[in-house]
Design a protein around this motif. Structure first.
Motif, PDB file in Angstrom:
ATOM      1  N   CYS A  80       2.163  13.533  -5.433  1.00  0.00           N
ATOM      2  CA  CYS A  80       1.984  12.543  -4.382  1.00  0.00           C
ATOM      3  C   CYS A  80       3.261  12.413  -3.571  1.00  0.00           C
ATOM      4  O   CYS A  80       4.354  12.364  -4.128  1.00  0.00           O
ATOM      5  N   ASP A  81       3.100  12.386  -2.233  1.00  0.00           N
ATOM      6  CA  ASP A  81       4.246  12.204  -1.331  1.00  0.00           C
ATOM      7  C   ASP A  81       4.259  10.820  -0.704  1.00  0.00           C
ATOM      8  O   ASP A  81       4.980  10.581   0.252  1.00  0.00           O
ATOM      9  N   LYS A  82       3.428   9.910  -1.202  1.00  0.00           N
ATOM     10  CA  LYS A  82       3.290   8.626  -0.514  1.00  0.00           C
ATOM     11  C   LYS A  82       4.389   7.623  -0.893  1.00  0.00           C
ATOM     12  O   LYS A  82       4.717   6.752  -0.118  1.00  0.00           O
ATOM     13  N   PHE A  83       4.877   7.712  -2.104  1.00  0.00           N
ATOM     14  CA  PHE A  83       5.959   6.832  -2.562  1.00  0.00           C
ATOM     15  C   PHE A  83       5.661   5.344  -2.377  1.00  0.00           C
ATOM     16  O   PHE A  83       6.441   4.612  -1.770  1.00  0.00           O
ATOM     17  N   CYS A  84       4.520   4.904  -2.880  1.00  0.00           N
ATOM     18  CA  CYS A  84       4.287   3.465  -2.981  1.00  0.00           C
ATOM     19  C   CYS A  84       5.390   2.926  -3.882  1.00  0.00           C
ATOM     20  O   CYS A  84       5.744   3.568  -4.886  1.00  0.00           O
ATOM     21  N   THR A  85       5.922   1.748  -3.548  1.00  0.00           N
ATOM     22  CA  THR A  85       7.168   1.337  -4.212  1.00  0.00           C
ATOM     23  C   THR A  85       6.981   0.893  -5.666  1.00  0.00           C
ATOM     24  O   THR A  85       7.958   0.678  -6.369  1.00  0.00           O
ATOM     25  N   PHE A  86       5.704   0.753  -6.103  1.00  0.00           N
ATOM     26  CA  PHE A  86       5.475   0.354  -7.501  1.00  0.00           C
ATOM     27  C   PHE A  86       5.252   1.563  -8.404  1.00  0.00           C
ATOM     28  O   PHE A  86       5.216   1.428  -9.615  1.00  0.00           O
ATOM     29  N   CYS A  87       5.089   2.750  -7.840  1.00  0.00           N
ATOM     30  CA  CYS A  87       4.422   3.843  -8.562  1.00  0.00           C
ATOM     31  C   CYS A  87       5.365   4.959  -9.023  1.00  0.00           C
ATOM     32  O   CYS A  87       6.199   5.439  -8.261  1.00  0.00           O
ATOM     33  N   VAL A 117      -6.805  -0.268  -2.624  1.00  0.00           N
ATOM     34  CA  VAL A 117      -6.083  -0.943  -1.536  1.00  0.00           C
ATOM     35  C   VAL A 117      -4.848  -1.659  -2.085  1.00  0.00           C
ATOM     36  O   VAL A 117      -3.899  -1.907  -1.362  1.00  0.00           O
ATOM     37  N   GLN A 118      -4.891  -2.019  -3.361  1.00  0.00           N
ATOM     38  CA  GLN A 118      -3.769  -2.630  -4.107  1.00  0.00           C
ATOM     39  C   GLN A 118      -3.539  -4.105  -3.781  1.00  0.00           C
ATOM     40  O   GLN A 118      -3.311  -4.914  -4.666  1.00  0.00           O
ATOM     41  N   SER A 119      -3.557  -4.477  -2.497  1.00  0.00           N
ATOM     42  CA  SER A 119      -3.325  -5.879  -2.115  1.00  0.00           C
ATOM     43  C   SER A 119      -4.032  -6.139  -0.786  1.00  0.00           C
ATOM     44  O   SER A 119      -4.293  -5.197  -0.023  1.00  0.00           O
ATOM     45  N   GLY A 120      -4.310  -7.417  -0.511  1.00  0.00           N
ATOM     46  CA  GLY A 120      -4.922  -7.756   0.777  1.00  0.00           C
ATOM     47  C   GLY A 120      -3.927  -8.410   1.716  1.00  0.00           C
ATOM     48  O   GLY A 120      -4.283  -8.823   2.827  1.00  0.00           O
ATOM     49  N   SER A 121      -2.674  -8.529   1.266  1.00  0.00           N
ATOM     50  CA  SER A 121      -1.653  -9.192   2.092  1.00  0.00           C
ATOM     51  C   SER A 121      -0.839  -8.147   2.854  1.00  0.00           C
ATOM     52  O   SER A 121      -0.262  -7.237   2.242  1.00  0.00           O
ATOM     53  N   ASP A 122      -0.768  -8.303   4.169  1.00  0.00           N
ATOM     54  CA  ASP A 122      -0.027  -7.313   4.973  1.00  0.00           C
ATOM     55  C   ASP A 122       1.454  -7.279   4.588  1.00  0.00           C
ATOM     56  O   ASP A 122       2.085  -6.223   4.614  1.00  0.00           O
ATOM     57  N   ARG A 123       1.981  -8.453   4.253  1.00  0.00           N
ATOM     58  CA  ARG A 123       3.393  -8.515   3.872  1.00  0.00           C
ATOM     59  C   ARG A 123       3.636  -7.694   2.589  1.00  0.00           C
ATOM     60  O   ARG A 123       4.582  -6.915   2.492  1.00  0.00           O
ATOM     61  N   ILE A 124       2.745  -7.876   1.620  1.00  0.00           N
ATOM     62  CA  ILE A 124       2.906  -7.153   0.348  1.00  0.00           C
ATOM     63  C   ILE A 124       2.582  -5.672   0.529  1.00  0.00           C
ATOM     64  O   ILE A 124       3.270  -4.801  -0.016  1.00  0.00           O
ATOM     65  N   LEU A 125       1.569  -5.375   1.345  1.00  0.00           N
ATOM     66  CA  LEU A 125       1.247  -3.959   1.593  1.00  0.00           C
ATOM     67  C   LEU A 125       2.452  -3.249   2.186  1.00  0.00           C
ATOM     68  O   LEU A 125       2.744  -2.095   1.866  1.00  0.00           O
ATOM     69  N   LYS A 126       3.180  -3.966   3.053  1.00  0.00           N
ATOM     70  CA  LYS A 126       4.378  -3.370   3.664  1.00  0.00           C
ATOM     71  C   LYS A 126       5.452  -3.155   2.588  1.00  0.00           C
ATOM     72  O   LYS A 126       6.052  -2.081   2.492  1.00  0.00           O
ATOM     73  N   ILE A 134      -3.263  -4.614  -7.647  1.00  0.00           N
ATOM     74  CA  ILE A 134      -2.093  -5.037  -8.424  1.00  0.00           C
ATOM     75  C   ILE A 134      -1.826  -6.493  -8.071  1.00  0.00           C
ATOM     76  O   ILE A 134      -1.723  -6.830  -6.882  1.00  0.00           O
ATOM     77  N   VAL A 135      -1.717  -7.350  -9.087  1.00  0.00           N
ATOM     78  CA  VAL A 135      -1.316  -8.736  -8.816  1.00  0.00           C
ATOM     79  C   VAL A 135       0.119  -8.926  -9.297  1.00  0.00           C
ATOM     80  O   VAL A 135       0.566  -8.257 -10.237  1.00  0.00           O
ATOM     81  N   GLY A 136       0.828  -9.834  -8.616  1.00  0.00           N
ATOM     82  CA  GLY A 136       2.173 -10.188  -9.064  1.00  0.00           C
ATOM     83  C   GLY A 136       3.226  -9.173  -8.678  1.00  0.00           C
ATOM     84  O   GLY A 136       4.257  -9.048  -9.358  1.00  0.00           O
ATOM     85  N   PHE A 137       3.015  -8.464  -7.573  1.00  0.00           N
ATOM     86  CA  PHE A 137       4.089  -7.606  -7.056  1.00  0.00           C
ATOM     87  C   PHE A 137       5.257  -8.514  -6.666  1.00  0.00           C
ATOM     88  O   PHE A 137       5.043  -9.662  -6.257  1.00  0.00           O
ATOM     89  N   PRO A 138       6.513  -8.035  -6.769  1.00  0.00           N
ATOM     90  CA  PRO A 138       7.649  -8.910  -6.454  1.00  0.00           C
ATOM     91  C   PRO A 138       7.481  -9.590  -5.090  1.00  0.00           C
ATOM     92  O   PRO A 138       7.143  -8.940  -4.107  1.00  0.00           O
ATOM     93  N   GLY A 139       7.699 -10.918  -5.083  1.00  0.00           N
ATOM     94  CA  GLY A 139       7.630 -11.677  -3.823  1.00  0.00           C
ATOM     95  C   GLY A 139       6.239 -12.153  -3.463  1.00  0.00           C
ATOM     96  O   GLY A 139       6.061 -12.814  -2.443  1.00  0.00           O
ATOM     97  N   GLU A 140       5.210 -11.817  -4.270  1.00  0.00           N
ATOM     98  CA  GLU A 140       3.841 -12.225  -3.927  1.00  0.00           C
ATOM     99  C   GLU A 140       3.688 -13.741  -4.051  1.00  0.00           C
ATOM    100  O   GLU A 140       3.917 -14.314  -5.121  1.00  0.00           O
ATOM    101  N   THR A 184      -5.535 -11.315  -0.854  1.00  0.00           N
ATOM    102  CA  THR A 184      -6.195 -10.271  -1.672  1.00  0.00           C
ATOM    103  C   THR A 184      -7.607 -10.725  -2.046  1.00  0.00           C
ATOM    104  O   THR A 184      -8.568  -9.945  -1.936  1.00  0.00           O
ATOM    105  N   MET A 185      -7.738 -11.993  -2.443  1.00  0.00           N
ATOM    106  CA  MET A 185      -9.064 -12.507  -2.819  1.00  0.00           C
ATOM    107  C   MET A 185     -10.007 -12.451  -1.605  1.00  0.00           C
ATOM    108  O   MET A 185     -11.182 -12.111  -1.733  1.00  0.00           O
ATOM    109  N   ARG A 186      -9.464 -12.754  -0.430  1.00  0.00           N
ATOM    110  CA  ARG A 186     -10.281 -12.739   0.795  1.00  0.00           C
ATOM    111  C   ARG A 186     -10.750 -11.305   1.099  1.00  0.00           C
ATOM    112  O   ARG A 186     -11.906 -11.078   1.432  1.00  0.00           O
ATOM    113  N   LEU A 187      -9.841 -10.370   0.929  1.00  0.00           N
ATOM    114  CA  LEU A 187     -10.226  -8.971   1.189  1.00  0.00           C
ATOM    115  C   LEU A 187     -11.334  -8.532   0.223  1.00  0.00           C
ATOM    116  O   LEU A 187     -12.289  -7.864   0.614  1.00  0.00           O
TER     117      LEU A 187
END
Ligand code: 5AD
Ligand code: SF4
Length: 470
Positions: free
Chosen positions: A187-194, A296-305, A337-343, A351-354
């Motif tokens: 994988c070349d995506k480098f999601c910061t949790f993975c 999708v991992q999260s529904g929050s744009d801030r956390i997705l970023k 994923i729930v509880g990513f740093p800063g969530e 996320t629940m809304r998404l």
């Protein structure tokens, strides 16, 4: 809901009778942790060892070679390996007292990530082999039997698939009517949790010729349903038979031409790699099952970023709309994923809304687990365990409600089921719905490998019940 991702299977015991034991009677026990790609890899390792005279065994105490094919995705998964190695140390000593040698190997993502450290922490281990060098396994095992301790975790220059022997026809048959086929790794995506980009390396696609040849062999041996695998499977690309650059969509069109392959699936995908040809495949290919795992991992744009996902919640919603327009009966699956740093609570609510907007037929959800070496582990704002637990519970309750709602919506409907194996109760068989749910079927309705039409009569918590439609 985590179970599919912490799947532990005792590798490939179905092939036990299909592999002929050689006179020196060596046996191998393989235990698989983690994702479907590890299941596939364990099979390919078993095939390579079978060619060298190792017959699979289900009984660890009988094994001359014990292989753990490991998962490093979350901390819990990695720790399980070390506790298993503690038990194996004891077993190795007991066998040693009886004059029987046992070679212990660690393969998979823990092997790749921890290498030498495994030999230090777990002295029972003789060999550590990373996922890119499985074709060297028989040679490495020979050296380990000669008393060497070996760590083999470089990224091989040679193509491992060129060197791994194909399974024998009867072995494929023994494994059943569904099969996995890895088309892409890394994988070349480098999601910061993975950790995947570090353990499996950068994206590599197998060639069309190799994939088609393997798919044809599987179909010819009786496989009816093929799941293409890749850490980022829809990033697969290669030169097509027409000389043009193909993506996964074009590959699926080609595989759909193979006689006998009545059902196709692929997993796991990234939203950014869902291109037009792939969506067209969902529209035009009846054999491409109407089920899509698209994390999708999260529904929050801030956390997705912060996760470096490179898409927003609305990008994902629009994408699902396009896919549903192409294939209206498609059912969605995802990872969260729930509880990513800063969530914050508000991020979690997004996320629940998404989830409410999309509606999932199935999903996997995890508490964030910091992985050494990933950017997420060094971020500020790690959350306490109780907050993560609370959010996970709320999220899983919503997903379970959606999953049950989806199953209940099928009651009374007619659908096609691929019969896979005998049921637990006499007189039953278990099949799969197009949406991967187990369906209990009367055994008189058909043979294993048949695709039959049934009417769903009831939805249990894990399976659907049915009556045949003649
Ligand atoms: N913590 C929790 N979950 C993770 N996943 C990957 N890395 C982590 C982590 N560090 C989850 C993602 C991914 C699935 C395979 O595992 O949801 O899609
Ligand atoms: Fe990990 Fe992200 Fe790559 Fe998936 S896309 S394997 S989550 S880095």
């Amino acid at each position: 809901m985590e179970q599919n991702y912490s799947l532990e299977s005792v590798g490939d015991t179905a092939t036990r009778d299909a592999v002929e034991a050689r006179p020196d009677g060596k046996k191998v026990f393989v235990k698989t942790y983690g994702c479907q790609m590890n299941v596939y890899d364990s099979q390919r390792m078993s095939d390579a060892l079978a060619a060298d005279g190792y017959a699979p065994t289900e009984r660890i105490e009988d094994a001359d070679l014990i292989l753990l094919n490991t998962c490093h995705i979350r901390e819990k998964a990695a720790e399980k390996v070390y506790s298993e190695l503690g038990r194996i140390r004891q077993l190795k000593q007991e066998r040693g007292a009886l004059g029987r040698e046992t070679v212990v190997g660690v393969a998979g993502c823990v092997a790749q990530a921890e290498g030498q450290e495994i030999l230090r922490r777990a002295p029972a281990v003789d060999l550590v082999i990373g996922p890119q060098t499985y074709h060297r396994l028989p040679m490495v095992v020979k050296r380990a039997r000669g008393g060497e301790k070996i760590v083999e975790t470089d990224y091989a220059i040679e193509d491992k698939f060129e060197h791994l022997p194909a399974p024998q026809r009867k072995v494929v048959r023994a494994r059943g009517v569904t099969a996995f086929l890895t088309v892409q790794e890394g994988c070349d995506k480098f999601c910061t949790f993975c950790v995947v980009p570090y353990t499996r390396g950068s994206e590599v696609s197998r060639s069309v010729a190799q994939i088609v040849a393997e798919a044809e062999q599987l179909a010819e041996a009786g496989v009816r349903e093929l799941t293409l695998l890749g850490q980022n499977v829809n990033a697969w690309h290669g030169e097509g038979a027409d000389g043009r650059e193909w993506g996964l969509g074009e590959l699926l069109f080609r595989l759909a031409e193979i006689p006998g392959l009545d059902r196709l699936r692929y997993t796991t995908s990234h939203p950014r790699d869902m291109d037009d040809a792939l969506i067209a495949a969902h529209r035009d290919l009846p054999s491409l099952m109407p089920y899509l795992h698209l994390p999708v991992q999260s529904g929050s744009d801030r956390i997705l970023k912060a996760m470096n996902r490179k898409h927003t919640g609305d990008d994902y919603r629009r994408l699902i709309d396009r896919i549903r327009t192409a294939r209206p009966d498609i059912a969605m699956s995802g990872d969260f994923i729930v509880g990513f740093p800063g969530e914050t609570d508000a991020d979690f609510e997004d996320t629940m809304r998404l989830i409410r907007d999309v509606t999932y037929a199935q999903a996997f959800s995890f508490k964030y687990s910091p992985r050494p070496g990933t950017p997420g582990a060094d971020m500020d704002g790690h959350l306490p365990e109780d907050v993560k637990n609370e959010r996970l519970q709320a999220l899983q309750a919503l997903l379970l409600e959606q999953q049950r709602g989806f199953a209940a919506s099928l009651v009374g409907r007619k659908l096609d089921v691929l019969l896979e194996k005998p049921g637990r109760q006499p007189g039953q068989r278990v099949g799969r719905s197009p949406w991967l749910q187990p369906v209990i079927v009367d055994e008189k309705a058909g043979e294993i490998g048949d695709i039959i039409r049934v009417r769903i009569t009831d939805a249990g918590s894990n399976s659907l019940f049915s009556e045949p439609v003649f």
